[in-house]
Design a protein around this motif. Structure first.
Motif, PDB file in Angstrom:
ATOM      1  N   ALA A 119       0.821  -1.214   0.000  1.00  0.00           N
ATOM      2  CA  ALA A 119       0.000   0.000   0.000  1.00  0.00           C
ATOM      3  C   ALA A 119       0.851   1.259   0.000  1.00  0.00           C
ATOM      4  CB  ALA A 119      -0.930  -0.005   1.209  1.00  0.00           C
ATOM      5  N   SER A 120       1.957   1.253   0.724  1.00  0.00           N
ATOM      6  CA  SER A 120       2.798   2.451   0.762  1.00  0.00           C
ATOM      7  C   SER A 120       3.426   2.721  -0.603  1.00  0.00           C
ATOM      8  CB  SER A 120       3.890   2.320   1.832  1.00  0.00           C
ATOM      9  OG  SER A 120       4.800   1.271   1.535  1.00  0.00           O
ATOM     10  N   GLU A 121       3.794   1.673  -1.333  1.00  0.00           N
ATOM     11  CA  GLU A 121       4.340   1.872  -2.677  1.00  0.00           C
ATOM     12  C   GLU A 121       3.310   2.555  -3.571  1.00  0.00           C
ATOM     13  OE1 GLU A 121       5.598  -1.951  -4.034  1.00  0.00           O
ATOM     14  OE2 GLU A 121       7.224  -2.111  -2.542  1.00  0.00           O
ATOM     15  N   LEU A 122       2.055   2.110  -3.499  1.00  0.00           N
ATOM     16  CA  LEU A 122       0.990   2.724  -4.291  1.00  0.00           C
ATOM     17  C   LEU A 122       0.735   4.160  -3.842  1.00  0.00           C
ATOM     18  CD1 LEU A 122      -1.320   2.710  -6.315  1.00  0.00           C
ATOM     19  CD2 LEU A 122      -2.731   1.523  -4.615  1.00  0.00           C
ATOM     20  N   MET A 123       0.659   4.368  -2.537  1.00  0.00           N
ATOM     21  CA  MET A 123       0.361   5.703  -2.017  1.00  0.00           C
ATOM     22  C   MET A 123       1.492   6.691  -2.286  1.00  0.00           C
ATOM     23  SD  MET A 123      -1.524   4.790   1.586  1.00  0.00           S
ATOM     24  CE  MET A 123      -3.155   4.012   1.609  1.00  0.00           C
ATOM     25  N   LEU A 124       2.724   6.219  -2.246  1.00  0.00           N
ATOM     26  CA  LEU A 124       3.851   7.103  -2.546  1.00  0.00           C
ATOM     27  C   LEU A 124       3.813   7.554  -4.005  1.00  0.00           C
ATOM     28  CD1 LEU A 124       6.682   5.326  -0.522  1.00  0.00           C
ATOM     29  CD2 LEU A 124       5.680   7.560  -0.033  1.00  0.00           C
ATOM     30  N   ARG A 125       3.373   6.673  -4.892  1.00  0.00           N
ATOM     31  CA  ARG A 125       3.215   7.075  -6.293  1.00  0.00           C
ATOM     32  C   ARG A 125       2.085   8.091  -6.436  1.00  0.00           C
ATOM     33  NH1 ARG A 125       3.895   1.436  -7.231  1.00  0.00           N
ATOM     34  NH2 ARG A 125       1.674   1.177  -7.697  1.00  0.00           N
ATOM     35  N   GLN A 126       1.037   7.913  -5.633  1.00  0.00           N
ATOM     36  CA  GLN A 126      -0.090   8.851  -5.664  1.00  0.00           C
ATOM     37  C   GLN A 126       0.262  10.197  -5.046  1.00  0.00           C
ATOM     38  OE1 GLN A 126      -3.658   5.570  -4.797  1.00  0.00           O
ATOM     39  NE2 GLN A 126      -2.963   6.894  -3.195  1.00  0.00           N
ATOM     40  N   GLY A 127       1.180  10.148  -4.063  1.00  0.00           N
ATOM     41  CA  GLY A 127       1.494  11.339  -3.295  1.00  0.00           C
ATOM     42  C   GLY A 127       0.493  11.632  -2.202  1.00  0.00           C
ATOM     43  N   ARG A 128      -0.273  10.627  -1.807  1.00  0.00           N
ATOM     44  CA  ARG A 128      -1.274  10.799  -0.755  1.00  0.00           C
ATOM     45  C   ARG A 128      -1.694   9.426  -0.238  1.00  0.00           C
ATOM     46  NH1 ARG A 128      -4.564  10.056  -5.143  1.00  0.00           N
ATOM     47  NH2 ARG A 128      -6.527   8.961  -4.661  1.00  0.00           N
ATOM     48  N   GLY A 129      -2.344   9.429   0.926  1.00  0.00           N
ATOM     49  CA  GLY A 129      -2.895   8.196   1.476  1.00  0.00           C
ATOM     50  C   GLY A 129      -2.614   8.090   2.960  1.00  0.00           C
ATOM     51  N   GLN A 130      -3.266   7.123   3.585  1.00  0.00           N
ATOM     52  CA  GLN A 130      -3.100   6.907   5.023  1.00  0.00           C
ATOM     53  C   GLN A 130      -3.101   5.412   5.324  1.00  0.00           C
ATOM     54  OE1 GLN A 130      -6.037   8.917   7.405  1.00  0.00           O
ATOM     55  NE2 GLN A 130      -4.963   8.571   9.331  1.00  0.00           N
ATOM     56  N   LEU A 131      -2.127   4.997   6.105  1.00  0.00           N
ATOM     57  CA  LEU A 131      -1.999   3.625   6.566  1.00  0.00           C
ATOM     58  C   LEU A 131      -2.377   3.563   8.036  1.00  0.00           C
ATOM     59  CD1 LEU A 131       1.547   2.951   5.065  1.00  0.00           C
ATOM     60  CD2 LEU A 131      -0.631   2.247   4.057  1.00  0.00           C
ATOM     61  N   VAL A 132      -3.192   2.589   8.398  1.00  0.00           N
ATOM     62  CA  VAL A 132      -3.642   2.446   9.784  1.00  0.00           C
ATOM     63  C   VAL A 132      -3.468   0.999  10.215  1.00  0.00           C
ATOM     64  CG1 VAL A 132      -5.594   2.656  11.383  1.00  0.00           C
ATOM     65  CG2 VAL A 132      -5.344   4.294   9.496  1.00  0.00           C
ATOM     66  N   ALA A 133      -2.920   0.792  11.398  1.00  0.00           N
ATOM     67  CA  ALA A 133      -2.785  -0.552  11.959  1.00  0.00           C
ATOM     68  C   ALA A 133      -3.456  -0.598  13.317  1.00  0.00           C
ATOM     69  CB  ALA A 133      -1.319  -0.945  12.095  1.00  0.00           C
ATOM     70  N   ILE A 134      -4.210  -1.666  13.551  1.00  0.00           N
ATOM     71  CA  ILE A 134      -4.811  -1.908  14.861  1.00  0.00           C
ATOM     72  C   ILE A 134      -3.849  -2.800  15.645  1.00  0.00           C
ATOM     73  CG2 ILE A 134      -6.816  -2.697  16.135  1.00  0.00           C
ATOM     74  CD1 ILE A 134      -7.508  -0.473  14.196  1.00  0.00           C
ATOM     75  N   ALA A 135      -3.221  -2.237  16.654  1.00  0.00           N
ATOM     76  CA  ALA A 135      -2.304  -3.002  17.511  1.00  0.00           C
ATOM     77  C   ALA A 135      -3.081  -3.464  18.752  1.00  0.00           C
ATOM     78  CB  ALA A 135      -1.098  -2.152  17.882  1.00  0.00           C
ATOM     79  N   SER A 136      -2.476  -3.407  19.894  1.00  0.00           N
ATOM     80  CA  SER A 136      -3.125  -3.790  21.147  1.00  0.00           C
ATOM     81  C   SER A 136      -2.347  -3.177  22.298  1.00  0.00           C
ATOM     82  CB  SER A 136      -3.149  -5.312  21.319  1.00  0.00           C
ATOM     83  OG  SER A 136      -3.505  -5.672  22.653  1.00  0.00           O
ATOM     84  N   ILE A 137      -3.059  -2.874  23.360  1.00  0.00           N
ATOM     85  CA  ILE A 137      -2.390  -2.316  24.533  1.00  0.00           C
ATOM     86  C   ILE A 137      -1.412  -3.324  25.137  1.00  0.00           C
ATOM     87  CG2 ILE A 137      -3.914  -2.980  26.443  1.00  0.00           C
ATOM     88  CD1 ILE A 137      -3.935   0.205  26.995  1.00  0.00           C
ATOM     89  N   ALA A 138      -1.584  -4.607  24.777  1.00  0.00           N
ATOM     90  CA  ALA A 138      -0.608  -5.617  25.208  1.00  0.00           C
ATOM     91  C   ALA A 138       0.778  -5.290  24.690  1.00  0.00           C
ATOM     92  CB  ALA A 138      -1.037  -6.998  24.717  1.00  0.00           C
ATOM     93  N   GLY A 139       0.834  -4.603  23.544  1.00  0.00           N
ATOM     94  CA  GLY A 139       2.117  -4.248  22.956  1.00  0.00           C
ATOM     95  C   GLY A 139       2.864  -3.176  23.715  1.00  0.00           C
ATOM     96  N   LEU A 140       2.204  -2.524  24.671  1.00  0.00           N
ATOM     97  CA  LEU A 140       2.874  -1.515  25.495  1.00  0.00           C
ATOM     98  C   LEU A 140       3.556  -2.122  26.712  1.00  0.00           C
ATOM     99  CD1 LEU A 140       0.272   1.405  25.480  1.00  0.00           C
ATOM    100  CD2 LEU A 140       2.273   1.087  24.003  1.00  0.00           C
ATOM    101  N   MET A 141       3.243  -3.394  26.982  1.00  0.00           N
ATOM    102  CA  MET A 141       3.904  -4.058  28.098  1.00  0.00           C
ATOM    103  C   MET A 141       5.362  -4.318  27.764  1.00  0.00           C
ATOM    104  SD  MET A 141       2.018  -4.655  30.810  1.00  0.00           S
ATOM    105  CE  MET A 141       2.827  -6.027  31.614  1.00  0.00           C
ATOM    106  N   GLN A 142       6.252  -4.002  28.700  1.00  0.00           N
ATOM    107  CA  GLN A 142       7.664  -4.298  28.495  1.00  0.00           C
ATOM    108  C   GLN A 142       7.877  -5.807  28.447  1.00  0.00           C
ATOM    109  OE1 GLN A 142       9.914  -2.333  31.547  1.00  0.00           O
ATOM    110  NE2 GLN A 142       9.382  -0.270  30.818  1.00  0.00           N
ATOM    111  N   ASP A 143       8.885  -6.210  27.687  1.00  0.00           N
ATOM    112  CA  ASP A 143       9.203  -7.627  27.602  1.00  0.00           C
ATOM    113  C   ASP A 143       9.779  -8.096  28.933  1.00  0.00           C
ATOM    114  OD1 ASP A 143       9.428 -10.108  26.518  1.00  0.00           O
ATOM    115  OD2 ASP A 143      11.292  -9.707  25.455  1.00  0.00           O
TER     116      ASP A 143
END
Length: 249
Positions: A119-143
């Motif tokens: 998607a970023s390759e396509l959006m960079l050619r367009q010169g616009r766009g937005q990428l969104v990822a749904i993570a989790s608050i679990a990812g804020l826990m330190q290892d």
């Protein structure tokens, strides 16, 4: 004045928070494609209700299939990609098999890279766009010793989105990371014998979708919610590893 109709792709959009977001965008008049391994989850009434809805079967772990799906937007343009796909196994209740571990890595980490890269390759050619990822608050826990593989994959999601944000920002492509706590989805209920009401600071799908939509619309870099759970995780991260017992995953 009518807002521009966006071309939106939601991977992991056939159920849960992905589908809740899809419905909101469809009701606003946007063109939405939802992709997932089980598009049959969409009921016939929904398909008839939203003329702007397209759907396709897609496994985000399949790099070629993801690239092919995103290349299908080359003619019309892709304004917004949301990656909501993810898999989870409760490693506190059962030992993870090699197959389960590989599936989590392939979906939660490699799958995100497949989607963001294409998607970023396509959006960079367009010169616009937005990428969104749904993570989790679990990812804020330190290892720490004994921490879950799931939490580690979500830490990777947060780190990967930060990398893409820094790389794409100078070229007109925005990246938003969504870091939610517990959302009362059917999947969460299924993992908890049909009732997730005991989960701390539980958000409804509607509450979560509303907050996520606002963050995307404002092109917010990162959204963490609910704040009370985020503060609890921050407090837990201050504790020595050997006393950690709570895992928000």
């Amino acid at each position: 004045m009518r807002k521009h109709s966006q071309q939106i792709l939601i991977i992991g959009g056939t159920s849960g928070i992905g589908w809740a977001l899809a419905q909101s965008y469809l009701q606003a008049g946007h063109q939405v494609t939802v992709a997932g391994r089980h598009p049959e989850r969409l009921d016939l009434q929904a398909l008839q209700q939203y003329p702007g809805l397209r759907y396709l079967q897609l496994d985000i772990a399949d790099a070629e299939a993801v690239r092919a799906a995103i290349s299908g937007f080359a003619a019309s343009g892709l304004d917004l990609l949301i990656v909501s796909a993810g898999t989870y196994v409760n490693s506190r209740r059962q030992a993870l098999s090699l197959e389960q571990t590989e599936r989590m890595l392939a979906t939660n980490v490699s799958g995100l890279v497949h989607a963001f890269q294409a998607a970023s390759e396509l959006m960079l050619r367009q010169g616009r766009g937005q990428l969104v990822a749904i993570a989790s608050i679990a990812g804020l826990m330190q290892d720490y010793p004994g921490a879950s593989v799931y939490a580690a994959t979500k830490r990777s999601v947060i780190q990967l989105t930060d990398t893409y944000r820094r790389a794409c920002a100078p070229f007109g492509v925005q990246v938003t990371t969504i870091i939610p706590g517990y959302i009362d989805t059917q999947k969460l209920r299924d993992l908890n014998q049909g009732d997730a009401s005991h989960k701390p600071f539980l958000s409804s799908e509607q509450q979560a979708a509303s907050r996520i939509l606002q963050a995307i619309a404002s092109k917010q870099a990162t959204l963490v919610f609910p704040r009370r759970l985020a503060w609890l995780v921050r407090l837990l991260n201050c504790l020595p590893a050997f006393v950690l017992r709570f895992r928000p995953d």
